[in-house]
Design a protein around this motif. Sequence first.
Motif, PDB file in Angstrom:
ATOM      1  N   HIS A   1       0.814  -1.210   0.000  1.00  0.00           N
ATOM      2  CA  HIS A   1       0.000   0.000   0.000  1.00  0.00           C
ATOM      3  C   HIS A   1       0.858   1.276   0.000  1.00  0.00           C
ATOM      4  CE1 HIS A   1      -3.506  -2.472   0.549  1.00  0.00           C
ATOM      5  NE2 HIS A   1      -2.992  -3.016   1.626  1.00  0.00           N
ATOM      6  N   GLN A   2       2.152   1.121  -0.108  1.00  0.00           N
ATOM      7  CA  GLN A   2       3.062   2.254  -0.157  1.00  0.00           C
ATOM      8  C   GLN A   2       3.772   2.271  -1.502  1.00  0.00           C
ATOM      9  OE1 GLN A   2       5.598   2.371   3.320  1.00  0.00           O
ATOM     10  NE2 GLN A   2       4.013   1.482   4.614  1.00  0.00           N
ATOM     11  N   PRO A   3       4.249   3.443  -1.912  1.00  0.00           N
ATOM     12  CA  PRO A   3       4.950   3.511  -3.204  1.00  0.00           C
ATOM     13  C   PRO A   3       6.191   2.629  -3.204  1.00  0.00           C
ATOM     14  CG  PRO A   3       4.405   5.704  -2.389  1.00  0.00           C
ATOM     15  CD  PRO A   3       4.136   4.759  -1.265  1.00  0.00           C
ATOM     16  N   ALA A   4       6.560   2.164  -4.384  1.00  0.00           N
ATOM     17  CA  ALA A   4       7.782   1.377  -4.508  1.00  0.00           C
ATOM     18  C   ALA A   4       8.978   2.214  -4.072  1.00  0.00           C
ATOM     19  CB  ALA A   4       7.959   0.908  -5.949  1.00  0.00           C
ATOM     20  N   ILE A   5       9.936   1.557  -3.466  1.00  0.00           N
ATOM     21  CA  ILE A   5      11.143   2.236  -2.991  1.00  0.00           C
ATOM     22  C   ILE A   5      12.072   2.520  -4.172  1.00  0.00           C
ATOM     23  CG2 ILE A   5      13.263   1.882  -1.655  1.00  0.00           C
ATOM     24  CD1 ILE A   5      11.573   0.324   0.364  1.00  0.00           C
ATOM     25  N   GLN A   6      12.642   3.681  -4.178  1.00  0.00           N
ATOM     26  CA  GLN A   6      13.641   4.025  -5.182  1.00  0.00           C
ATOM     27  C   GLN A   6      15.007   3.577  -4.678  1.00  0.00           C
ATOM     28  OE1 GLN A   6      12.786   5.323  -8.255  1.00  0.00           O
ATOM     29  NE2 GLN A   6      10.734   4.923  -7.452  1.00  0.00           N
ATOM     30  N   SER A   7      15.394   2.374  -5.032  1.00  0.00           N
ATOM     31  CA  SER A   7      16.642   1.816  -4.520  1.00  0.00           C
ATOM     32  C   SER A   7      17.831   2.287  -5.351  1.00  0.00           C
ATOM     33  CB  SER A   7      16.586   0.284  -4.538  1.00  0.00           C
ATOM     34  OG  SER A   7      16.417  -0.187  -5.867  1.00  0.00           O
ATOM     35  N   VAL A   8      19.031   2.126  -4.788  1.00  0.00           N
ATOM     36  CA  VAL A   8      20.240   2.500  -5.513  1.00  0.00           C
ATOM     37  C   VAL A   8      20.463   1.511  -6.646  1.00  0.00           C
ATOM     38  CG1 VAL A   8      21.272   3.479  -3.427  1.00  0.00           C
ATOM     39  CG2 VAL A   8      21.779   1.114  -4.066  1.00  0.00           C
ATOM     40  N   ASP A   9      21.243   1.909  -7.613  1.00  0.00           N
ATOM     41  CA  ASP A   9      21.585   1.024  -8.723  1.00  0.00           C
ATOM     42  C   ASP A   9      23.070   1.187  -8.998  1.00  0.00           C
ATOM     43  OD1 ASP A   9      21.398  -0.768 -10.752  1.00  0.00           O
ATOM     44  OD2 ASP A   9      20.388   0.559 -12.158  1.00  0.00           O
ATOM     45  N   ASP A  10      23.866   0.869  -7.946  1.00  0.00           N
ATOM     46  CA  ASP A  10      25.303   1.115  -8.057  1.00  0.00           C
ATOM     47  C   ASP A  10      26.084  -0.109  -8.529  1.00  0.00           C
ATOM     48  OD1 ASP A  10      25.241  -0.532  -5.876  1.00  0.00           O
ATOM     49  OD2 ASP A  10      26.043   0.919  -4.448  1.00  0.00           O
TER      50      ASP A  10
ATOM     51  N   GLN B   1      12.666   0.574   5.401  1.00  0.00           N
ATOM     52  CA  GLN B   1      12.501   1.001   4.018  1.00  0.00           C
ATOM     53  C   GLN B   1      13.706   1.805   3.540  1.00  0.00           C
ATOM     54  OE1 GLN B   1       8.229   2.407   4.786  1.00  0.00           O
ATOM     55  NE2 GLN B   1       8.151   1.801   2.645  1.00  0.00           N
ATOM     56  N   ALA B   2      14.230   2.655   4.411  1.00  0.00           N
ATOM     57  CA  ALA B   2      15.439   3.403   4.051  1.00  0.00           C
ATOM     58  C   ALA B   2      16.609   2.448   3.852  1.00  0.00           C
ATOM     59  CB  ALA B   2      15.760   4.434   5.130  1.00  0.00           C
ATOM     60  N   TRP B   3      16.681   1.415   4.677  1.00  0.00           N
ATOM     61  CA  TRP B   3      17.757   0.437   4.543  1.00  0.00           C
ATOM     62  C   TRP B   3      17.610  -0.328   3.223  1.00  0.00           C
ATOM     63  CZ3 TRP B   3      17.857  -4.906   4.167  1.00  0.00           C
ATOM     64  CH2 TRP B   3      19.120  -5.499   4.329  1.00  0.00           C
TER      65      TRP B   3
ATOM     66  N   ALA C   1       7.558  -6.467  -2.575  1.00  0.00           N
ATOM     67  CA  ALA C   1       6.555  -5.408  -2.503  1.00  0.00           C
ATOM     68  C   ALA C   1       7.186  -4.029  -2.562  1.00  0.00           C
ATOM     69  CB  ALA C   1       5.732  -5.557  -1.225  1.00  0.00           C
ATOM     70  N   ALA C   2       8.386  -3.906  -2.019  1.00  0.00           N
ATOM     71  CA  ALA C   2       9.074  -2.613  -2.023  1.00  0.00           C
ATOM     72  C   ALA C   2       9.689  -2.296  -3.378  1.00  0.00           C
ATOM     73  CB  ALA C   2      10.157  -2.598  -0.950  1.00  0.00           C
TER      74      ALA C   2
ATOM     75  N   ARG D   1       7.326  -6.328  -7.844  1.00  0.00           N
ATOM     76  CA  ARG D   1       6.350  -5.408  -7.253  1.00  0.00           C
ATOM     77  C   ARG D   1       4.939  -5.744  -7.748  1.00  0.00           C
ATOM     78  NH1 ARG D   1       4.685  -1.460  -3.479  1.00  0.00           N
ATOM     79  NH2 ARG D   1       3.395   0.080  -4.526  1.00  0.00           N
ATOM     80  N   ALA D   2       4.786  -5.988  -9.052  1.00  0.00           N
ATOM     81  CA  ALA D   2       3.468  -6.298  -9.611  1.00  0.00           C
ATOM     82  C   ALA D   2       2.918  -7.597  -9.021  1.00  0.00           C
ATOM     83  CB  ALA D   2       3.559  -6.399 -11.139  1.00  0.00           C
ATOM     84  N   TYR D   3       3.775  -8.591  -8.863  1.00  0.00           N
ATOM     85  CA  TYR D   3       3.330  -9.855  -8.291  1.00  0.00           C
ATOM     86  C   TYR D   3       2.879  -9.663  -6.842  1.00  0.00           C
ATOM     87  CZ  TYR D   3       3.214 -14.745  -6.907  1.00  0.00           C
ATOM     88  OH  TYR D   3       2.798 -15.967  -6.441  1.00  0.00           O
ATOM     89  N   ALA D   4       3.651  -8.888  -6.077  1.00  0.00           N
ATOM     90  CA  ALA D   4       3.299  -8.633  -4.673  1.00  0.00           C
ATOM     91  C   ALA D   4       1.959  -7.916  -4.560  1.00  0.00           C
ATOM     92  CB  ALA D   4       4.399  -7.804  -4.006  1.00  0.00           C
ATOM     93  N   LEU D   5       1.710  -6.963  -5.437  1.00  0.00           N
ATOM     94  CA  LEU D   5       0.439  -6.231  -5.399  1.00  0.00           C
ATOM     95  C   LEU D   5      -0.746  -7.163  -5.626  1.00  0.00           C
ATOM     96  CD1 LEU D   5       1.329  -2.964  -7.377  1.00  0.00           C
ATOM     97  CD2 LEU D   5       1.012  -3.218  -4.914  1.00  0.00           C
ATOM     98  N   ARG D   6      -0.533  -8.186  -6.457  1.00  0.00           N
ATOM     99  CA  ARG D   6      -1.631  -9.108  -6.769  1.00  0.00           C
ATOM    100  C   ARG D   6      -1.836 -10.181  -5.711  1.00  0.00           C
ATOM    101  NH1 ARG D   6       0.712  -8.736 -11.933  1.00  0.00           N
ATOM    102  NH2 ARG D   6       1.765 -10.746 -11.670  1.00  0.00           N
ATOM    103  N   HIS D   7      -0.771 -10.548  -5.001  1.00  0.00           N
ATOM    104  CA  HIS D   7      -0.861 -11.751  -4.170  1.00  0.00           C
ATOM    105  C   HIS D   7      -0.537 -11.557  -2.689  1.00  0.00           C
ATOM    106  CE1 HIS D   7      -1.368 -14.298  -7.708  1.00  0.00           C
ATOM    107  NE2 HIS D   7      -0.417 -13.590  -8.288  1.00  0.00           N
ATOM    108  N   PHE D   8      -0.020 -10.414  -2.284  1.00  0.00           N
ATOM    109  CA  PHE D   8       0.443 -10.271  -0.902  1.00  0.00           C
ATOM    110  C   PHE D   8      -0.312  -9.196  -0.129  1.00  0.00           C
ATOM    111  CE2 PHE D   8       4.743 -11.839  -2.628  1.00  0.00           C
ATOM    112  CZ  PHE D   8       4.372 -13.156  -2.428  1.00  0.00           C
ATOM    113  N   ASP D   9      -1.633  -9.165  -0.314  1.00  0.00           N
ATOM    114  CA  ASP D   9      -2.470  -8.206   0.401  1.00  0.00           C
ATOM    115  C   ASP D   9      -3.108  -8.917   1.596  1.00  0.00           C
ATOM    116  OD1 ASP D   9      -4.301  -6.356   1.342  1.00  0.00           O
ATOM    117  OD2 ASP D   9      -4.903  -5.705  -0.659  1.00  0.00           O
ATOM    118  N   TRP D  10      -2.827  -8.408   2.814  1.00  0.00           N
ATOM    119  CA  TRP D  10      -3.381  -9.017   4.025  1.00  0.00           C
ATOM    120  C   TRP D  10      -4.910  -9.043   3.995  1.00  0.00           C
ATOM    121  CZ3 TRP D  10      -1.056 -12.229   6.843  1.00  0.00           C
ATOM    122  CH2 TRP D  10       0.281 -12.080   7.229  1.00  0.00           C
TER     123      TRP D  10
END
Length: 316
Positions: free
Chosen positions: A126-135, A205-207, A233-234, A287-296
């Motif tokens: 239910h939260q926006p996807a995290i913008q992770s690093v791509d280093d 989430q920051a981690w 999900a993140a 992320r798409a799979y989690a949205l479809r299948h991992f909702d409490w």
Amino acid sequence: MKFRSTAPGLLARVQKVIDNDDNAVLVIGDHELALPFSRENVPFVFDPTDAISLFYRRRIPVIAKKSPLKALNSVRLALHYTRLERQILAKTACFVTTGTADETFLKALVPDANVCRIGNGTRLIHQPAIQSVDDGRTIGFHGNMTWEPNVEAAEHVAGPIATALTRLPGPQMRIRIAGRPVPAAVQARDGIDGVEVCGFVDDIQAWLASLTLYVMPMYLGAGIKNKLIEAMAAGIPVLTNARGAEDLPEEGRKAIAIARDDTDIARTIRALLAQPEELSRMRRDGRAYALRHFDWADHRQDFHAELRRLRDVKKL
């Protein structure tokens, strides 16, 4: 509500609540506590999260390499919890929230038992996807280090996997391991082969956002673990081994990377970190799979629907 106390009079108090409320359902997640309720014929459903006896059976070959004494203790505990699970399942319905391995095992213990698998979930959908690093060099693993499967995984990531990574061509790795209490074997690796011991982190989430790839090998236990679905999900690419992915259906397995042993995990890490387009696909598909299948909320509806069915057939 799950009762974790064996205080005097608990059985009587629970029975009073049930007698006064037709909609009350007692859910117990503790094996030792469930047994006296079943003996007294107090109606309840059993939610052990997973099959503990299966956990100890799977622990035996893994722990035997480190300690034959602990392996023998695992045999004793596997037999003990097998006996408890048989007694409990003969009396009431059981709900597991991990995966098909536990469901299949418990049904085999008591073929006539009512065992129902309820899916796992996470609020991160239910939260926006995290913008992770791509280093191209930062991976991580986290977990509660009072739980042995997390300790085992952390020791592999900080030890043989980290060592194997240094022997492969590519940039210097950054291997972030979070969770407390920090296992001694992991702490001893801090600063070696790129290992960074983070300990407790206030903002998971920051981690997660500090990672290019989340690495979650599983050597003990069964089922779909929270950390895997939280990372998906993140929107963080996930790499696990065969056991870590054993309960994901084909669609879910395609959204992550799966390797065999520690050496193959290291090779796969290097290969993935050199493929930014593949990592982007994994972020999107995971992320798409989690949205479809991992909702409490969906799984809660399934749970309540099964409770209603049990009432209708006079099994609760």
